[in-house]
Design a protein around this motif. Structure first.
Motif, PDB file in Angstrom:
ATOM      1  N   UNK A   6       0.842  -1.189   0.000  1.00  0.00           N
ATOM      2  CA  UNK A   6       0.000   0.000   0.000  1.00  0.00           C
ATOM      3  C   UNK A   6       0.877   1.239   0.000  1.00  0.00           C
ATOM      4  N   UNK A   7       0.366   2.307  -0.562  1.00  0.00           N
ATOM      5  CA  UNK A   7       1.138   3.544  -0.604  1.00  0.00           C
ATOM      6  C   UNK A   7       1.348   4.054   0.822  1.00  0.00           C
ATOM      7  N   UNK A  12       5.625   2.627  16.114  1.00  0.00           N
ATOM      8  CA  UNK A  12       6.809   3.340  16.585  1.00  0.00           C
ATOM      9  C   UNK A  12       7.986   2.399  16.845  1.00  0.00           C
ATOM     10  N   UNK A  13       7.711   1.149  17.134  1.00  0.00           N
ATOM     11  CA  UNK A  13       8.804   0.180  17.232  1.00  0.00           C
ATOM     12  C   UNK A  13       9.479   0.012  15.869  1.00  0.00           C
ATOM     13  N   UNK A  14       8.677  -0.086  14.817  1.00  0.00           N
ATOM     14  CA  UNK A  14       9.229  -0.200  13.462  1.00  0.00           C
ATOM     15  C   UNK A  14       9.960   1.083  13.060  1.00  0.00           C
ATOM     16  N   UNK A  15       9.379   2.195  13.404  1.00  0.00           N
ATOM     17  CA  UNK A  15       9.956   3.497  13.054  1.00  0.00           C
ATOM     18  C   UNK A  15      11.320   3.676  13.722  1.00  0.00           C
ATOM     19  N   UNK A  31      -0.895  -1.271  22.847  1.00  0.00           N
ATOM     20  CA  UNK A  31      -1.829  -0.468  22.073  1.00  0.00           C
ATOM     21  C   UNK A  31      -1.302  -0.257  20.652  1.00  0.00           C
ATOM     22  N   UNK A  32      -2.192  -0.360  19.673  1.00  0.00           N
ATOM     23  CA  UNK A  32      -1.852  -0.044  18.286  1.00  0.00           C
ATOM     24  C   UNK A  32      -3.127   0.359  17.558  1.00  0.00           C
ATOM     25  N   UNK A  33      -3.172   1.593  17.094  1.00  0.00           N
ATOM     26  CA  UNK A  33      -4.398   2.115  16.488  1.00  0.00           C
ATOM     27  C   UNK A  33      -4.693   1.520  15.117  1.00  0.00           C
ATOM     28  N   UNK A  34      -3.648   1.192  14.372  1.00  0.00           N
ATOM     29  CA  UNK A  34      -3.850   0.621  13.044  1.00  0.00           C
ATOM     30  C   UNK A  34      -2.646  -0.222  12.670  1.00  0.00           C
ATOM     31  N   UNK A  35      -2.843  -1.488  12.425  1.00  0.00           N
ATOM     32  CA  UNK A  35      -1.709  -2.407  12.252  1.00  0.00           C
ATOM     33  C   UNK A  35      -0.924  -2.072  10.982  1.00  0.00           C
ATOM     34  N   UNK A  36       0.361  -1.749  11.095  1.00  0.00           N
ATOM     35  CA  UNK A  36       1.165  -1.317   9.946  1.00  0.00           C
ATOM     36  C   UNK A  36       1.837  -2.488   9.228  1.00  0.00           C
TER      37      UNK A  36
END
Length: 411
Positions: free
Chosen positions: A7-8, A319-322, A371-376
């Motif tokens: 996804x973009x 934020x862990x990925x970031x 917590x995670x608002x939207x799974x990336x």
């Protein structure tokens, strides 16, 4: 190889988690990233630091006969042609005036701060994970900065694959407008970045906005053979980044961000090390990467591989990925200095262990205990492409699709 179209992604995440190939391959025979010269010696003079000649040359050779590559290339050219038709972005585009009175100063709004419903004219209040859409308005410079970085990258890549100099000229025009033209250039500071009305005219967190500059550096290298930027202009651009680096190292906001113990501190190191290499100040980059195992790996990763500072956020997996994307970027710069941070271990903590921690939740969003608002999911897959470059082949799932196809060769 399985291919899936990602996804973009928002530009900042694409640049952080997908754009930069791992430089772990700098330790392999086909890679020669050499400090401030980058890959220029093996890339026909293109002074890149993250886009690898072995990858891009292989992709270019395969492009005529690979349907997926062909589709990605056609999409790239469409975006590049759109960029060519646009006026270059600059800090002069914003409607607001910085408190300094100088429109050349960059200004942005803090992402998670909003007007106080109980006091609409008072100081803003923080809502973690809830982005205020005003950050992208033309009151501020953030959207212009993102557009400049995105278009410079797109046009430079289009030039490399097509050989058409008009794309190199377009990339040079975008870079010139943001950094070099006296009428439109940004002053080399982030004094007024991520401001919070009623709280601060600019915060240390604003240094994070400069992460988009990392990709611009490789765009400059990619268009090098075209001559679209003259040697004088390239030297001037190195000077701009040297002055910006001085600001990062000496300003109150810069120094405070460097002390941050979460993803901000990691992105501070990622920027400072890369800007130092580009500005031909490799001693500064070497100092940052030498300190990294003790200052970052040991302090920000626990023995399980988790990044505790990121787990407190409402977007904890994101934020862990970031944070890991920033750490990988430091490791890529370190590889250009002959230092392997991908395999560094400090007090039982390592980038490999941190990667394994997040990789374990691929296709297991429901099991994430924070917590995670939207799974990336796409961001994780993009990060794991870099991880497989570092520890593979086959260390992690490798789904290369969409724009990543033009940056990471199949294997």
């Amino acid at each position: 190889m399985k291919r899936a179209t990602l996804a973009r992604l928002p530009w900042a995440i694409l640049a952080a988690a997908a754009y930069f190939p791992s430089a772990a391959a700098a330790f392999s025979p086909d890679s020669t990233c050499n400090a401030s010269e980058g890959y220029s010696a093996s890339f026909d003079g293109r002074r890149t630091f993250t886009l690898r000649p072995a990858d891009l040359d292989a992709i270019k050779a395969a492009l005529p006969d690979d349907a997926a590559l062909g589709a990605a290339y056609r999409e790239l050219i469409i975006r590049a042609d759109t960029a060519l038709a646009s006026k270059p972005a600059s800090v002069m585009d914003k409607r607001s005036i910085p408190v300094s009175g100088d429109r050349h100063d960059y200004v942005s709004l803090a992402r998670y701060w909003w007007p106080n419903p109980s006091d609409p004219k008072g100081a803003y209040v923080r809502r973690d994970g809830d982005t205020n859409p005003d950050i992208e308005s033309n009151r501020f410079d953030r959207s212009a900065l993102s557009r400049m970085a995105r278009e410079a990258d797109t046009l430079a890549l289009a030039y490399y694959y097509s050989g058409d100099r008009k794309y190199a000229a377009g990339a040079a025009q975008a870079i010139r407008a943001w950094f070099l033209d006296p009428a439109t250039a940004m002053n080399p500071n982030m004094n007024f970045a991520q401001a919070v009305p009623g709280v601060s005219n600019g915060r240390p967190e604003g240094v994070l906005d400069g992460a988009s500059f990392i990709g611009v550096i490789d765009a400059v290298g990619l268009i090098g053979p075209s001559g679209a930027l003259t040697p004088v202009e390239t030297t001037a651009l190195e000077g701009w980044f040297s002055r910006y680096l001085d600001w990062m190292l000496s300003s109150p906001n810069g120094k405070a961000e460097g002390k941050a113990s979460n993803n901000h501190g990691l992105w501070y190191d990622a920027q400072a090390a890369r800007f130092a290499l580009f500005a031909r100040r490799p001693d500064i980059a070497r100092r940052i990467v030498a300190a990294f195992p003790n200052a970052r790996i040991a302090q920000q990763i626990d023995t399980s591989g988790a990044l505790p500072e990121e787990l407190t956020r409402t977007r904890s997996f994101h934020y862990s990925l970031y944070a890991l994307a920033a750490a990988y970027t430091v490791a890529d710069s370190a590889a250009c200095l002959g230092i392997d941070l991908y395999r560094a271990e400090e007090k039982g903590r390592s980038l490999r262990k941190a990667t394994g921690y997040v990789a374990a939740y691929r296709d297991r969003a429901a099991d994430w205990p924070y917590k995670e608002q939207g799974w990336p999911a796409d961001t994780l897959d993009a990060l794991l492409v870099r991880a497989d470059d570092a520890w593979g082949p086959g260390a992690y799932p490798r789904i290369v699709g969409g724009d990543l196809l033009l940056r990471h060769r199949s294997r």
